[in-house]
Design an enzyme around this catalytic site. Structure first.
Site, mmCIF file in Angstrom:
data_model
loop_
_atom_site.group_PDB
_atom_site.id
_atom_site.type_symbol
_atom_site.label_atom_id
_atom_site.label_comp_id
_atom_site.label_asym_id
_atom_site.label_seq_id
_atom_site.Cartn_x
_atom_site.Cartn_y
_atom_site.Cartn_z
ATOM 1 C CB ALA A 109 -42.632 -15.577 -16.784
ATOM 2 C CG ASN A 110 -43.709 -20.850 -15.580
ATOM 3 O OD1 ASN A 110 -43.742 -20.794 -14.352
ATOM 4 N ND2 ASN A 110 -42.640 -21.304 -16.241
ATOM 5 C CG HIS A 111 -49.509 -18.355 -14.068
ATOM 6 N ND1 HIS A 111 -49.630 -16.997 -13.916
ATOM 7 C CD2 HIS A 111 -50.151 -18.670 -15.230
ATOM 8 C CE1 HIS A 111 -50.331 -16.502 -14.924
ATOM 9 N NE2 HIS A 111 -50.645 -17.490 -15.736
ATOM 10 C CB ALA A 160 -42.223 -24.119 -13.779
#
Length: 242
Positions: free
Chosen positions: A48-50, A114
């Site tokens: 995942a990402n932030h 995102a």
């Protein structure tokens, strides 16, 4: 759930929306994506990402306030559902593309999520045990579908206005300009998400709106204010200035 009253803030927002005069986007349809995607490694782990989803959710809410029939396709996020917005929750990039295509046709699509560029080609069913792979598992990645390009180049069902986002850590404007051309979208919103800016997951944003060869650099403002300003520009693009 059954027997549970809605949150008081949601009730107030619904009442306000009922009595509020509809904006100039009444009768128009909008699609917004928001948040990160989670790409499964095995049954319990993911990549995942932030991304917090704050900007995408704010844009969906702003468009709904202008009267647009708005669908928000959201990856996993802790953000509350915006009032007056139809929310579709997804996990992966593949699911997000399917949900976006299902929401068509729309007049405007704002792809603020995102989305992970890659996913694991063959996620493991069950949990990968550490003792079975002392050197660490080898993950074979495959490219995710390009949602922005798919909607920008959709034959017959392309939104009138397609807006992408470019989260960059260097050469922000240059990379965003190249991305707009490569993907075929109408506008692109670029921002610097390097760690020092605090933008990824924060409450404020500094964006550059790229339309053709024109670049508008907006001052630092809250993500809510960015959403309101962008929604106004979308309104004027679809219906003409007041």
């Amino acid at each position: 759930g059954m027997g549970r009253m809605a949150e008081a803030d949601d009730i107030v927002a619904a009442v306000e929306a009922f009595f509020r005069p509809k904006g100039r986007l009444k009768g128009r349809r909008a699609l917004v994506t928001s948040g990160p995607t989670h790409e499964a490694i095995d049954s319990v782990r993911y990549m995942a990402n932030h991304s917090s989803g704050k900007q995408g959710h704010a844009i969906a809410a702003a468009l709904a306030r202008l009267g647009a029939d708005t669908t928000l396709v959201s990856g996993p996020t802790e953000q509350p559902d915006p009032p007056g917005v139809a929310v579709v929750r997804v996990e992966s990039a593949v699911e997000m593309l399917e949900a976006c295509e299902h929401a068509l046709p729309v007049d405007a699509a704002v792809l603020a999520a995102a989305v992970a560029d890659w996913r694991v080609a063959d996620p493991v069913v069950g949990k990968i045990k550490k003792k079975a792979t002392p050197a660490g598992p080898t993950l074979i990645l495959t490219e995710n579908p390009d949602i922005l390009a798919a909607l920008s180049n959709g034959r017959g069902r392309r939104p009138q206005l397609v807006i992408g986002f470019a989260a960059e850590t260097s050469s922000v404007i240059e990379n965003a300009v190249a991305k707009r051309t490569r993907k075929g979208c109408d506008w692109i919103v670029a921002n610097d998400v390097s760690a020092a800016t605090g933008i990824l997951g924060g409450d404020d944003n500094i964006v550059h709106l790229i339309i053709g060869s024109d670049v508008e650099s907006w001052p630092k403002m809250s993500k809510q204010a960015v959403a309101e300003q962008l929604a106004t520009r979308i309104r004027d693009r679809l219906t003409g200035p007041p």
